[in-house]
Design a protein around this motif. Sequence first.
Motif, PDB file in Angstrom:
ATOM      1  N   TYR A 117       0.796  -1.287   0.094  1.00  8.39           N
ATOM      2  CA  TYR A 117      -0.023  -0.129  -0.139  1.00  8.39           C
ATOM      3  C   TYR A 117       0.991   1.220  -0.025  1.00  8.39           C
ATOM      4  N   LEU A 118       2.020   1.446   0.772  1.00 13.75           N
ATOM      5  CA  LEU A 118       2.701   2.435   1.051  1.00 13.75           C
ATOM      6  C   LEU A 118       3.645   2.685  -0.244  1.00 13.75           C
ATOM      7  N   GLU A 119       3.878   1.540  -0.853  1.00 19.57           N
ATOM      8  CA  GLU A 119       4.786   1.737  -2.180  1.00 19.57           C
ATOM      9  C   GLU A 119       3.803   2.160  -3.356  1.00 19.57           C
ATOM     10  N   GLY A 120       2.411   1.751  -3.320  1.00 22.72           N
ATOM     11  CA  GLY A 120       1.633   2.280  -4.198  1.00 22.72           C
ATOM     12  C   GLY A 120       1.483   3.863  -3.904  1.00 22.72           C
ATOM     13  N   GLN A 121       1.154   4.308  -2.573  1.00 16.49           N
ATOM     14  CA  GLN A 121       0.737   5.522  -2.474  1.00 16.49           C
ATOM     15  C   GLN A 121       2.177   6.540  -2.800  1.00 16.49           C
ATOM     16  N   LEU A 122       3.426   5.885  -2.429  1.00 17.83           N
ATOM     17  CA  LEU A 122       4.697   6.574  -2.779  1.00 17.83           C
ATOM     18  C   LEU A 122       4.667   6.791  -3.901  1.00 17.83           C
ATOM     19  N   ALA A 123       4.217   5.709  -5.162  1.00 17.96           N
ATOM     20  CA  ALA A 123       4.535   6.040  -6.350  1.00 17.96           C
ATOM     21  C   ALA A 123       3.982   6.955  -7.071  1.00 17.96           C
ATOM     22  N   GLN A 124       2.599   7.365  -6.191  1.00 14.76           N
ATOM     23  CA  GLN A 124       1.796   8.458  -6.916  1.00 14.76           C
ATOM     24  C   GLN A 124       2.082   9.631  -6.550  1.00 14.76           C
ATOM     25  N   ILE A 125       3.001   9.985  -5.616  1.00 12.59           N
ATOM     26  CA  ILE A 125       3.346  11.154  -5.148  1.00 12.59           C
ATOM     27  C   ILE A 125       4.594  11.822  -5.791  1.00 12.59           C
ATOM     28  N   ASP A 126       4.621  13.230  -6.149  1.00 16.53           N
ATOM     29  CA  ASP A 126       6.064  13.654  -6.637  1.00 16.53           C
ATOM     30  C   ASP A 126       6.765  13.924  -5.323  1.00 16.53           C
TER      31      ASP A 126
END
Length: 581
Positions: A246-255
Amino acid sequence: MENQTLDIKDYINILKRRIRYLLIPAAAITLLSIMLAVLLPPVYKSSATILIEEQEVPKELVKSTVTTFADQRIQMISQRIMTRSNLMEIIGKFDLYADDRKSKTQEVILEKMRKSIKVETISADVIDPRNGQPTQATIAFTLSFEYESPAIAQKVANELTTLFLNENIKNRTQSAESTTLFLSEEARRLKDKIQQIQADLAVFKAKNLDQLPQISQLNQQELTSLSNQLIGLDSQERSLQERRFYLEGQLAQIDPNSMATGSDGLRVLDMKDRLKLLQSQYPSLQASYSATHPDVIKMKREIESLEKEIGTNTDLNDLNAELTRRKTDLASLKKQYSDKHPDVLKLQKQIDTLQQTMLETKKNDSIKSGIEADNPAYITLKSQLESTNAEFKSLQYSRDQIKSKIESLRESLRQAPLVEKEYMDLIQDLDNSNLRYREVSAREMEAQISQQLEMENKGERFALIDPALEPEKPVSPNRVAILFLGFVFAIAVGVGCIALVEMMDSAIYSEKALISILGQTPLAIIPYLESKDEFELRRRQQKMFLIILASAFVLAIVGFHFIVMPLDIFWYKLMRLLGFN
Protein backbone atom coordinates in the motif's frame (compact mmCIF):
# COMPACT_ATOMS: atom_id res chain seq x y z
CA MET A 1 41.65 -140.50 68.17
CA GLU A 2 39.09 -138.16 66.69
CA ASN A 3 36.17 -140.42 67.57
CA GLN A 4 37.12 -141.33 71.11
CA THR A 5 35.27 -139.59 73.92
CA LEU A 6 37.51 -138.31 76.72
CA ASP A 7 36.33 -137.99 80.29
CA ILE A 8 37.76 -136.13 83.24
CA LYS A 9 40.07 -139.02 84.11
CA ASP A 10 41.61 -138.92 80.64
CA TYR A 11 42.21 -135.17 80.92
CA ILE A 12 43.87 -135.64 84.28
CA ASN A 13 46.15 -138.30 82.83
CA ILE A 14 47.05 -136.03 79.92
CA LEU A 15 47.80 -133.20 82.35
CA LYS A 16 50.06 -135.46 84.44
CA ARG A 17 51.81 -136.71 81.38
CA ARG A 18 52.33 -133.25 79.81
CA ILE A 19 52.70 -131.16 82.97
CA ARG A 20 56.00 -129.60 81.86
CA TYR A 21 54.36 -128.21 78.70
CA LEU A 22 51.95 -126.33 80.96
CA LEU A 23 54.38 -125.07 83.57
CA ILE A 24 57.18 -123.81 81.38
CA PRO A 25 55.18 -121.39 79.10
CA ALA A 26 52.86 -120.44 81.95
CA ALA A 27 55.76 -119.52 84.19
CA ALA A 28 57.47 -117.55 81.43
CA ILE A 29 54.34 -115.58 80.53
CA THR A 30 53.50 -114.95 84.16
CA LEU A 31 57.00 -113.66 84.79
CA LEU A 32 56.75 -111.40 81.74
CA SER A 33 53.37 -110.09 82.92
CA ILE A 34 54.76 -109.25 86.32
CA MET A 35 57.75 -107.53 84.79
CA LEU A 36 55.52 -105.61 82.39
CA ALA A 37 53.16 -104.51 85.16
CA VAL A 38 56.05 -103.34 87.29
CA LEU A 39 58.30 -101.85 84.64
CA LEU A 40 55.78 -99.88 82.58
CA PRO A 41 56.16 -96.21 83.53
CA PRO A 42 53.10 -94.53 85.02
CA VAL A 43 51.24 -91.97 82.92
CA TYR A 44 49.55 -89.05 84.69
CA LYS A 45 46.74 -87.02 83.21
CA SER A 46 46.13 -83.37 84.09
CA SER A 47 42.89 -81.81 82.83
CA ALA A 48 41.37 -78.32 82.76
CA THR A 49 37.69 -77.59 82.22
CA ILE A 50 36.73 -74.55 80.13
CA LEU A 51 33.17 -73.21 80.10
CA ILE A 52 31.67 -71.60 76.98
CA GLU A 53 29.91 -68.50 78.33
CA GLU A 54 27.27 -66.74 76.27
CA GLN A 55 27.46 -63.15 75.09
CA GLU A 56 26.75 -60.64 77.86
CA VAL A 57 24.98 -58.14 75.60
CA PRO A 58 21.75 -59.54 74.07
CA LYS A 59 22.26 -60.79 70.54
CA GLU A 60 19.18 -58.85 69.41
CA LEU A 61 21.03 -55.61 70.25
CA VAL A 62 24.55 -56.47 69.12
CA LYS A 63 25.29 -59.25 66.67
CA SER A 64 28.66 -60.96 66.83
CA THR A 65 30.84 -61.24 63.73
CA VAL A 66 31.87 -64.78 64.80
CA THR A 67 29.25 -67.06 63.26
CA THR A 68 30.87 -70.49 63.63
CA PHE A 69 29.57 -73.08 66.10
CA ALA A 70 31.41 -73.78 69.35
CA ASP A 71 32.48 -77.29 68.26
CA GLN A 72 33.88 -75.91 65.04
CA ARG A 73 35.80 -73.14 66.81
CA ILE A 74 37.21 -75.63 69.32
CA GLN A 75 38.50 -77.84 66.51
CA MET A 76 39.93 -74.87 64.63
CA ILE A 77 41.71 -73.54 67.72
CA SER A 78 43.02 -77.03 68.50
CA GLN A 79 44.56 -77.28 65.05
CA ARG A 80 46.15 -73.85 65.41
CA ILE A 81 47.59 -74.68 68.82
CA MET A 82 48.97 -78.07 67.85
CA THR A 83 51.18 -76.73 65.12
CA ARG A 84 54.79 -77.75 64.83
CA SER A 85 56.16 -74.45 66.13
CA ASN A 86 53.90 -74.32 69.22
CA LEU A 87 54.49 -77.94 70.20
CA MET A 88 58.24 -77.73 69.71
CA GLU A 89 58.32 -74.59 71.84
CA ILE A 90 56.43 -76.39 74.64
CA ILE A 91 58.68 -79.44 74.32
CA GLY A 92 61.77 -77.28 74.64
CA LYS A 93 60.32 -75.19 77.46
CA PHE A 94 59.45 -78.18 79.70
CA ASP A 95 62.13 -80.58 78.38
CA LEU A 96 59.57 -83.19 77.30
CA TYR A 97 60.56 -86.61 75.88
CA ALA A 98 64.22 -86.08 76.64
CA ASP A 99 65.16 -89.73 75.94
CA ASP A 100 63.07 -89.95 72.77
CA ARG A 101 64.61 -86.81 71.34
CA LYS A 102 68.01 -88.50 71.38
CA SER A 103 67.00 -91.38 69.16
CA LYS A 104 63.72 -90.55 67.41
CA THR A 105 62.79 -88.09 64.71
CA GLN A 106 60.96 -84.86 65.33
CA GLU A 107 57.83 -86.10 63.52
CA VAL A 108 57.57 -89.12 65.79
CA ILE A 109 57.90 -86.96 68.91
CA LEU A 110 55.31 -84.46 67.64
CA GLU A 111 52.87 -87.25 66.83
CA LYS A 112 53.39 -88.73 70.30
CA MET A 113 52.65 -85.37 71.93
CA ARG A 114 49.57 -84.80 69.78
CA LYS A 115 48.22 -88.16 70.95
CA SER A 116 48.87 -87.08 74.55
CA ILE A 117 46.73 -83.93 74.10
CA LYS A 118 43.00 -84.59 74.25
CA VAL A 119 40.11 -82.15 73.80
CA GLU A 120 36.72 -83.52 74.82
CA THR A 121 33.48 -81.55 74.57
CA ILE A 122 30.71 -81.52 77.18
CA SER A 123 27.18 -81.28 75.79
CA ALA A 124 23.81 -80.62 77.40
CA ASP A 125 20.17 -80.71 76.35
CA VAL A 126 18.99 -77.18 75.56
CA ILE A 127 16.10 -75.53 73.72
CA ASP A 128 16.96 -74.03 70.37
CA PRO A 129 15.72 -70.39 70.48
CA ARG A 130 15.22 -70.36 66.71
CA ASN A 131 12.63 -73.14 66.53
CA GLY A 132 11.94 -74.06 70.14
CA GLN A 133 13.05 -77.67 69.63
CA PRO A 134 15.25 -79.55 72.11
CA THR A 135 18.78 -80.10 70.87
CA GLN A 136 22.32 -80.91 71.99
CA ALA A 137 24.64 -77.96 72.57
CA THR A 138 28.26 -77.81 73.62
CA ILE A 139 28.47 -75.90 76.91
CA ALA A 140 32.06 -76.73 77.95
CA PHE A 141 35.09 -78.83 77.07
CA THR A 142 38.08 -80.36 78.79
CA LEU A 143 41.68 -79.98 77.75
CA SER A 144 44.06 -82.64 79.10
CA PHE A 145 47.66 -83.72 78.74
CA GLU A 146 49.21 -87.09 79.64
CA TYR A 147 52.82 -87.47 80.75
CA GLU A 148 55.01 -89.61 82.98
CA SER A 149 55.61 -86.78 85.47
CA PRO A 150 52.49 -85.40 87.24
CA ALA A 151 54.07 -81.97 87.81
CA ILE A 152 55.08 -81.60 84.17
CA ALA A 153 51.65 -82.87 83.06
CA GLN A 154 50.04 -80.10 85.12
CA LYS A 155 52.39 -77.42 83.77
CA VAL A 156 51.89 -78.46 80.15
CA ALA A 157 48.11 -78.64 80.64
CA ASN A 158 48.09 -75.12 82.07
CA GLU A 159 50.29 -73.92 79.23
CA LEU A 160 47.95 -75.46 76.66
CA THR A 161 44.94 -73.94 78.45
CA THR A 162 46.54 -70.50 78.34
CA LEU A 163 47.31 -70.90 74.64
CA PHE A 164 43.76 -72.07 74.02
CA LEU A 165 42.16 -69.09 75.81
CA ASN A 166 44.51 -66.58 74.18
CA GLU A 167 43.98 -68.10 70.74
CA ASN A 168 40.22 -67.86 71.16
CA ILE A 169 40.43 -64.17 72.09
CA LYS A 170 42.88 -63.56 69.25
CA ASN A 171 40.71 -65.46 66.79
CA ARG A 172 37.53 -63.58 67.70
CA THR A 173 39.29 -60.20 67.72
CA GLN A 174 40.93 -60.87 64.36
CA SER A 175 37.61 -62.01 62.92
CA ALA A 176 35.91 -58.81 64.09
CA GLU A 177 38.80 -56.66 62.80
CA SER A 178 38.84 -58.46 59.46
CA THR A 179 35.10 -58.01 59.09
CA THR A 180 35.30 -54.32 59.96
CA LEU A 181 38.25 -53.77 57.64
CA PHE A 182 36.51 -55.56 54.78
CA LEU A 183 33.29 -53.58 55.22
CA SER A 184 35.24 -50.31 55.50
CA GLU A 185 37.11 -51.08 52.29
CA GLU A 186 33.88 -52.06 50.57
CA ALA A 187 32.20 -48.83 51.75
CA ARG A 188 35.15 -46.78 50.46
CA ARG A 189 35.05 -48.57 47.13
CA LEU A 190 31.30 -47.99 46.80
CA LYS A 191 31.74 -44.31 47.74
CA ASP A 192 34.39 -43.89 45.04
CA LYS A 193 32.10 -45.62 42.58
CA ILE A 194 29.21 -43.31 43.52
CA GLN A 195 31.42 -40.25 43.06
CA GLN A 196 32.56 -41.55 39.67
CA ILE A 197 28.95 -42.20 38.60
CA GLN A 198 27.94 -38.73 39.79
CA ALA A 199 30.80 -37.20 37.80
CA ASP A 200 29.80 -39.20 34.71
CA LEU A 201 26.20 -38.17 35.24
CA ALA A 202 27.17 -34.49 35.51
CA VAL A 203 29.18 -34.72 32.29
CA PHE A 204 26.33 -36.57 30.61
CA LYS A 205 23.82 -33.92 31.71
CA ALA A 206 26.06 -31.11 30.49
CA LYS A 207 26.53 -32.86 27.16
CA ASN A 208 22.85 -33.78 26.66
CA LEU A 209 21.11 -31.01 28.56
CA ASP A 210 18.33 -30.51 25.99
CA GLN A 211 17.66 -34.25 25.61
CA LEU A 212 17.16 -35.13 29.26
CA PRO A 213 13.81 -36.74 30.19
CA GLN A 214 12.81 -33.93 32.57
CA ILE A 215 13.57 -31.37 29.82
CA SER A 216 11.67 -33.20 27.06
CA GLN A 217 8.28 -32.08 28.33
CA LEU A 218 9.49 -28.49 28.55
CA ASN A 219 10.93 -28.83 25.05
CA GLN A 220 7.57 -30.08 23.80
CA GLN A 221 5.80 -27.14 25.42
CA GLU A 222 8.35 -24.71 24.03
CA LEU A 223 8.01 -26.29 20.59
CA THR A 224 4.24 -25.74 20.73
CA SER A 225 4.77 -22.15 21.87
CA LEU A 226 7.28 -21.49 19.08
CA SER A 227 4.91 -22.97 16.51
CA ASN A 228 2.19 -20.62 17.73
CA GLN A 229 4.65 -17.73 17.57
CA LEU A 230 5.55 -18.71 14.02
CA ILE A 231 1.87 -18.68 13.06
CA GLY A 232 1.58 -15.21 14.63
CA LEU A 233 4.65 -14.04 12.71
CA ASP A 234 3.10 -15.28 9.48
CA SER A 235 0.02 -13.21 10.19
CA GLN A 236 2.10 -10.14 11.06
CA GLU A 237 4.22 -10.66 7.97
CA ARG A 238 1.18 -10.74 5.71
CA SER A 239 -0.10 -7.56 7.34
CA LEU A 240 3.26 -5.87 6.88
CA GLN A 241 3.43 -7.12 3.30
CA GLU A 242 0.04 -5.61 2.52
CA ARG A 243 0.99 -2.37 4.29
CA ARG A 244 4.25 -2.23 2.34
CA PHE A 245 2.42 -2.75 -0.94
CA TYR A 246 0.00 0.00 0.00
CA LEU A 247 2.75 2.45 0.97
CA GLU A 248 4.74 1.70 -2.17
CA GLY A 249 1.64 2.36 -4.25
CA GLN A 250 0.94 5.61 -2.48
CA LEU A 251 4.58 6.62 -2.67
CA ALA A 252 4.71 5.97 -6.39
CA GLN A 253 1.79 8.34 -6.97
CA ILE A 254 3.37 11.29 -5.11
CA ASP A 255 6.03 13.54 -6.55
CA PRO A 256 9.02 13.59 -4.22
CA ASN A 257 9.51 17.29 -4.93
CA SER A 258 6.88 19.72 -3.79
CA MET A 259 5.59 22.47 -6.16
CA ALA A 260 7.74 25.49 -5.25
CA THR A 261 6.47 29.07 -5.89
CA GLY A 262 8.48 32.15 -6.86
CA SER A 263 8.44 35.71 -5.47
CA ASP A 264 5.62 36.57 -7.79
CA GLY A 265 3.51 33.77 -6.34
CA LEU A 266 3.67 31.67 -9.48
CA ARG A 267 4.47 27.95 -9.38
CA VAL A 268 8.06 26.88 -10.14
CA LEU A 269 7.94 23.84 -12.42
CA ASP A 270 10.42 20.97 -12.15
CA MET A 271 12.25 19.55 -15.16
CA LYS A 272 9.62 16.91 -15.86
CA ASP A 273 6.76 19.34 -15.65
CA ARG A 274 8.79 21.87 -17.66
CA LEU A 275 9.47 19.20 -20.27
CA LYS A 276 5.79 18.30 -20.43
CA LEU A 277 4.83 21.95 -20.66
CA LEU A 278 7.33 22.64 -23.43
CA GLN A 279 6.32 19.50 -25.27
CA SER A 280 2.70 20.63 -25.09
CA GLN A 281 3.55 24.16 -26.24
CA TYR A 282 5.97 23.17 -28.99
CA PRO A 283 3.38 22.01 -31.50
CA SER A 284 1.46 25.29 -31.04
CA LEU A 285 4.63 27.30 -31.41
CA GLN A 286 5.52 25.38 -34.58
CA ALA A 287 2.13 26.09 -35.91
CA SER A 288 2.57 29.86 -35.32
CA TYR A 289 6.14 30.28 -36.49
CA SER A 290 8.53 28.79 -38.88
CA ALA A 291 11.16 26.21 -37.91
CA THR A 292 13.87 28.87 -38.07
CA HIS A 293 12.08 31.25 -35.79
CA PRO A 294 14.21 32.05 -32.72
CA ASP A 295 11.44 31.07 -30.28
CA VAL A 296 10.91 27.73 -31.99
CA ILE A 297 14.64 27.04 -32.05
CA LYS A 298 14.97 28.06 -28.39
CA MET A 299 12.10 25.85 -27.28
CA LYS A 300 13.41 22.97 -29.32
CA ARG A 301 16.85 23.29 -27.78
CA GLU A 302 15.32 23.49 -24.26
CA ILE A 303 13.27 20.36 -24.93
CA GLU A 304 16.33 18.47 -26.18
CA SER A 305 18.35 19.70 -23.22
CA LEU A 306 15.63 18.55 -20.77
CA GLU A 307 15.29 15.18 -22.47
CA LYS A 308 19.03 14.75 -22.39
CA GLU A 309 19.06 15.72 -18.69
CA ILE A 310 16.20 13.50 -17.41
CA GLY A 311 16.82 10.66 -19.88
CA THR A 312 14.03 8.34 -21.03
CA ASN A 313 10.76 9.44 -19.67
CA THR A 314 9.75 6.17 -18.01
CA ASP A 315 6.42 6.57 -16.36
CA LEU A 316 6.74 5.36 -12.80
CA ASN A 317 3.06 5.80 -12.32
CA ASP A 318 2.38 3.12 -14.90
CA LEU A 319 4.94 0.80 -13.30
CA ASN A 320 3.49 1.47 -9.86
CA ALA A 321 -0.04 0.88 -11.10
CA GLU A 322 1.05 -2.42 -12.68
CA LEU A 323 2.90 -3.39 -9.49
CA THR A 324 -0.12 -2.55 -7.32
CA ARG A 325 -2.37 -4.62 -9.53
CA ARG A 326 -0.10 -7.66 -9.43
CA LYS A 327 0.32 -7.41 -5.64
CA THR A 328 -3.41 -7.34 -5.29
CA ASP A 329 -3.61 -10.47 -7.44
CA LEU A 330 -0.87 -12.10 -5.26
CA ALA A 331 -2.79 -11.36 -2.05
CA SER A 332 -5.87 -12.98 -3.56
CA LEU A 333 -3.93 -16.08 -4.68
CA LYS A 334 -2.32 -16.53 -1.21
CA LYS A 335 -5.74 -16.74 0.32
CA GLN A 336 -6.47 -19.74 -1.91
CA TYR A 337 -3.05 -21.42 -2.32
CA SER A 338 0.13 -21.96 -0.37
CA ASP A 339 3.34 -20.00 -0.87
CA LYS A 340 4.78 -22.82 -3.02
CA HIS A 341 1.96 -22.93 -5.53
CA PRO A 342 3.22 -22.41 -9.13
CA ASP A 343 0.88 -19.46 -9.83
CA VAL A 344 1.95 -17.77 -6.59
CA LEU A 345 5.63 -18.31 -7.38
CA LYS A 346 5.18 -16.96 -10.94
CA LEU A 347 3.32 -13.87 -9.80
CA GLN A 348 5.86 -13.26 -7.03
CA LYS A 349 8.64 -13.38 -9.63
CA GLN A 350 6.85 -10.77 -11.79
CA ILE A 351 6.39 -8.52 -8.76
CA ASP A 352 10.07 -8.81 -7.92
CA THR A 353 10.96 -7.86 -11.51
CA LEU A 354 8.68 -4.79 -11.41
CA GLN A 355 10.08 -3.71 -8.07
CA GLN A 356 13.64 -4.04 -9.39
CA THR A 357 12.71 -1.98 -12.47
CA MET A 358 11.13 0.74 -10.35
CA LEU A 359 14.16 0.82 -8.06
CA GLU A 360 16.54 1.16 -10.96
CA THR A 361 14.34 3.86 -12.53
CA LYS A 362 14.12 5.80 -9.28
CA LYS A 363 17.85 5.43 -8.78
CA ASN A 364 18.61 6.72 -12.26
CA ASP A 365 16.10 9.54 -11.91
CA SER A 366 17.51 10.51 -8.52
CA ILE A 367 21.10 10.45 -9.75
CA LYS A 368 20.27 12.41 -12.87
CA SER A 369 18.05 14.92 -11.20
CA GLY A 370 20.37 15.41 -8.15
CA ILE A 371 17.39 16.94 -6.34
CA GLU A 372 16.41 15.59 -2.91
CA ALA A 373 12.78 14.97 -2.16
CA ASP A 374 11.20 17.83 -0.28
CA ASN A 375 7.54 16.89 -0.49
CA PRO A 376 6.30 16.39 3.14
CA ALA A 377 3.75 13.78 2.11
CA TYR A 378 6.35 11.89 0.12
CA ILE A 379 8.81 12.04 2.99
CA THR A 380 6.17 10.80 5.46
CA LEU A 381 5.14 7.87 3.27
CA LYS A 382 8.76 7.01 2.57
CA SER A 383 9.53 7.00 6.31
CA GLN A 384 6.54 4.75 6.93
CA LEU A 385 7.70 2.44 4.13
CA GLU A 386 11.22 2.28 5.51
CA SER A 387 9.82 1.53 8.99
CA THR A 388 7.65 -1.16 7.50
CA ASN A 389 10.61 -2.65 5.65
CA ALA A 390 12.71 -2.59 8.84
CA GLU A 391 9.89 -4.25 10.77
CA PHE A 392 9.53 -6.81 7.97
CA LYS A 393 13.25 -7.60 8.15
CA SER A 394 12.95 -7.93 11.94
CA LEU A 395 10.09 -10.37 11.46
CA GLN A 396 12.18 -12.31 8.95
CA TYR A 397 15.03 -12.47 11.44
CA SER A 398 12.66 -13.57 14.21
CA ARG A 399 11.18 -16.18 11.86
CA ASP A 400 14.65 -17.55 11.07
CA GLN A 401 15.51 -17.67 14.76
CA ILE A 402 12.27 -19.42 15.64
CA LYS A 403 12.70 -21.93 12.81
CA SER A 404 16.25 -22.64 13.94
CA LYS A 405 15.01 -23.09 17.51
CA ILE A 406 12.18 -25.36 16.35
CA GLU A 407 14.59 -27.51 14.38
CA SER A 408 16.90 -27.72 17.38
CA LEU A 409 14.02 -28.74 19.64
CA ARG A 410 12.83 -31.35 17.17
CA GLU A 411 16.34 -32.78 16.96
CA SER A 412 16.48 -32.86 20.76
CA LEU A 413 13.14 -34.65 20.90
CA ARG A 414 14.35 -37.17 18.31
CA GLN A 415 17.48 -37.88 20.34
CA ALA A 416 15.62 -37.93 23.68
CA PRO A 417 14.72 -41.70 23.69
CA LEU A 418 18.35 -42.76 23.18
CA VAL A 419 19.60 -40.25 25.74
CA GLU A 420 16.87 -41.27 28.18
CA LYS A 421 17.95 -44.93 28.07
CA GLU A 422 21.57 -44.11 28.85
CA TYR A 423 20.47 -41.55 31.43
CA MET A 424 18.17 -44.05 33.19
CA ASP A 425 20.98 -46.63 33.20
CA LEU A 426 23.24 -44.15 34.98
CA ILE A 427 20.45 -43.20 37.41
CA GLN A 428 19.70 -46.87 38.15
CA ASP A 429 23.38 -47.64 38.65
CA LEU A 430 23.65 -44.65 40.98
CA ASP A 431 20.55 -45.71 42.96
CA ASN A 432 21.81 -49.28 43.29
CA SER A 433 25.21 -48.08 44.40
CA ASN A 434 23.65 -45.72 46.94
CA LEU A 435 21.45 -48.53 48.28
CA ARG A 436 24.41 -50.89 48.49
CA TYR A 437 26.50 -48.16 50.15
CA ARG A 438 23.83 -47.56 52.79
CA GLU A 439 23.60 -51.30 53.49
CA VAL A 440 27.38 -51.69 53.75
CA SER A 441 27.65 -48.58 55.94
CA ALA A 442 25.01 -49.98 58.30
CA ARG A 443 26.83 -53.29 58.46
CA GLU A 444 30.12 -51.49 58.99
CA MET A 445 28.67 -49.74 62.03
CA GLU A 446 27.40 -53.09 63.35
CA ALA A 447 30.84 -54.62 62.76
CA GLN A 448 32.51 -51.77 64.63
CA ILE A 449 30.17 -52.30 67.58
CA SER A 450 30.84 -56.04 67.42
CA GLN A 451 34.59 -55.36 67.31
CA GLN A 452 34.27 -53.20 70.42
CA LEU A 453 32.27 -56.01 72.01
CA GLU A 454 35.09 -58.48 71.37
CA MET A 455 37.81 -56.04 72.48
CA GLU A 456 36.02 -55.53 75.82
CA ASN A 457 35.53 -59.31 76.10
CA LYS A 458 31.74 -58.96 76.31
CA GLY A 459 30.95 -61.51 73.61
CA GLU A 460 30.88 -65.27 73.80
CA ARG A 461 34.05 -66.35 75.57
CA PHE A 462 35.88 -69.31 77.07
CA ALA A 463 36.10 -69.19 80.89
CA LEU A 464 38.42 -71.45 82.87
CA ILE A 465 36.27 -72.93 85.64
CA ASP A 466 38.51 -75.83 86.68
CA PRO A 467 42.27 -75.27 86.21
CA ALA A 468 44.65 -78.14 85.66
CA LEU A 469 45.87 -79.71 88.93
CA GLU A 470 48.74 -82.04 89.64
CA PRO A 471 47.33 -85.57 89.36
CA GLU A 472 47.81 -87.89 92.37
CA LYS A 473 47.23 -91.21 90.63
CA PRO A 474 48.29 -92.37 87.20
CA VAL A 475 45.68 -93.12 84.60
CA SER A 476 47.78 -95.85 82.99
CA PRO A 477 48.93 -98.57 82.93
CA ASN A 478 46.32 -100.68 84.76
CA ARG A 479 48.74 -102.99 86.47
CA VAL A 480 46.11 -105.25 88.07
CA ALA A 481 44.53 -105.79 84.70
CA ILE A 482 47.94 -106.57 83.19
CA LEU A 483 48.64 -109.16 85.90
CA PHE A 484 45.21 -110.72 85.58
CA LEU A 485 45.36 -110.86 81.80
CA GLY A 486 48.93 -112.19 81.97
CA PHE A 487 47.84 -115.02 84.30
CA VAL A 488 44.87 -115.89 82.10
CA PHE A 489 47.06 -115.77 78.99
CA ALA A 490 49.71 -117.95 80.67
CA ILE A 491 47.14 -120.67 81.52
CA ALA A 492 45.71 -120.47 78.01
CA VAL A 493 49.14 -120.79 76.39
CA GLY A 494 50.04 -123.74 78.61
CA VAL A 495 46.81 -125.55 77.83
CA GLY A 496 47.32 -124.79 74.17
CA CYS A 497 50.83 -126.27 74.24
CA ILE A 498 49.51 -129.44 75.91
CA ALA A 499 46.80 -129.79 73.29
CA LEU A 500 49.26 -129.21 70.48
CA VAL A 501 51.76 -131.80 71.77
CA GLU A 502 49.00 -134.31 72.46
CA MET A 503 47.64 -133.93 68.94
CA MET A 504 51.11 -134.45 67.41
CA ASP A 505 51.86 -137.58 69.54
CA SER A 506 50.84 -140.87 67.82
CA ALA A 507 51.50 -143.19 70.80
CA ILE A 508 48.67 -145.19 72.48
CA TYR A 509 48.22 -144.36 76.15
CA SER A 510 44.73 -145.69 76.98
CA GLU A 511 42.28 -148.55 76.43
CA LYS A 512 39.92 -146.26 74.63
CA ALA A 513 42.51 -145.48 72.01
CA LEU A 514 43.13 -149.15 71.40
CA ILE A 515 39.41 -149.95 71.15
CA SER A 516 39.05 -147.07 68.70
CA ILE A 517 41.82 -148.50 66.52
CA LEU A 518 40.90 -152.23 66.66
CA GLY A 519 37.19 -151.85 66.92
CA GLN A 520 37.12 -154.59 69.62
CA THR A 521 37.60 -154.71 73.36
CA PRO A 522 40.88 -156.31 74.39
CA LEU A 523 40.72 -159.46 76.59
CA ALA A 524 43.16 -158.05 79.12
CA ILE A 525 45.23 -154.94 79.66
CA ILE A 526 48.79 -155.27 80.85
CA PRO A 527 50.16 -151.99 82.21
CA TYR A 528 53.57 -150.78 81.17
CA LEU A 529 56.25 -152.29 83.44
CA GLU A 530 59.06 -149.79 83.86
CA SER A 531 62.51 -151.29 84.30
CA LYS A 532 65.01 -150.11 86.85
CA ASP A 533 67.15 -148.48 84.22
CA GLU A 534 64.19 -146.65 82.74
CA PHE A 535 63.14 -145.49 86.20
CA GLU A 536 66.62 -144.19 86.91
CA LEU A 537 66.74 -142.45 83.53
CA ARG A 538 63.37 -140.75 84.14
CA ARG A 539 64.52 -139.61 87.57
CA ARG A 540 67.70 -138.16 86.15
CA GLN A 541 65.75 -136.39 83.43
CA GLN A 542 63.40 -134.84 86.00
CA LYS A 543 66.31 -133.67 88.12
CA MET A 544 68.05 -132.24 85.08
CA PHE A 545 64.85 -130.40 84.09
CA LEU A 546 64.48 -128.92 87.55
CA ILE A 547 68.14 -127.90 87.62
CA ILE A 548 67.88 -126.25 84.19
CA LEU A 549 64.63 -124.52 85.22
CA ALA A 550 66.18 -123.24 88.45
CA SER A 551 69.32 -122.10 86.64
CA ALA A 552 67.26 -120.26 84.03
CA PHE A 553 65.25 -118.63 86.81
CA VAL A 554 68.39 -117.55 88.63
CA LEU A 555 69.96 -116.25 85.42
CA ALA A 556 66.77 -114.35 84.62
CA ILE A 557 66.76 -112.72 88.06
CA VAL A 558 70.44 -111.81 87.83
CA GLY A 559 69.97 -110.40 84.31
CA PHE A 560 66.92 -108.45 85.45
CA HIS A 561 68.85 -107.05 88.41
CA PHE A 562 71.81 -105.85 86.39
CA ILE A 563 70.15 -105.00 83.09
CA VAL A 564 66.62 -103.85 83.86
CA MET A 565 66.17 -102.86 87.49
CA PRO A 566 67.73 -103.66 90.87
CA LEU A 567 65.78 -106.30 92.75
CA ASP A 568 65.20 -104.13 95.83
CA ILE A 569 63.57 -101.42 93.76
CA PHE A 570 61.56 -104.02 91.91
CA TRP A 571 60.45 -105.54 95.20
CA TYR A 572 59.48 -102.10 96.52
CA LYS A 573 57.40 -101.35 93.43
CA LEU A 574 55.78 -104.77 93.58
CA MET A 575 54.81 -104.30 97.20
CA ARG A 576 53.48 -100.84 96.44
CA LEU A 577 51.57 -102.23 93.52
CA LEU A 578 50.03 -104.92 95.74
CA GLY A 579 49.18 -102.31 98.35
CA PHE A 580 51.52 -103.38 101.12
CA ASN A 581 53.45 -100.10 101.17
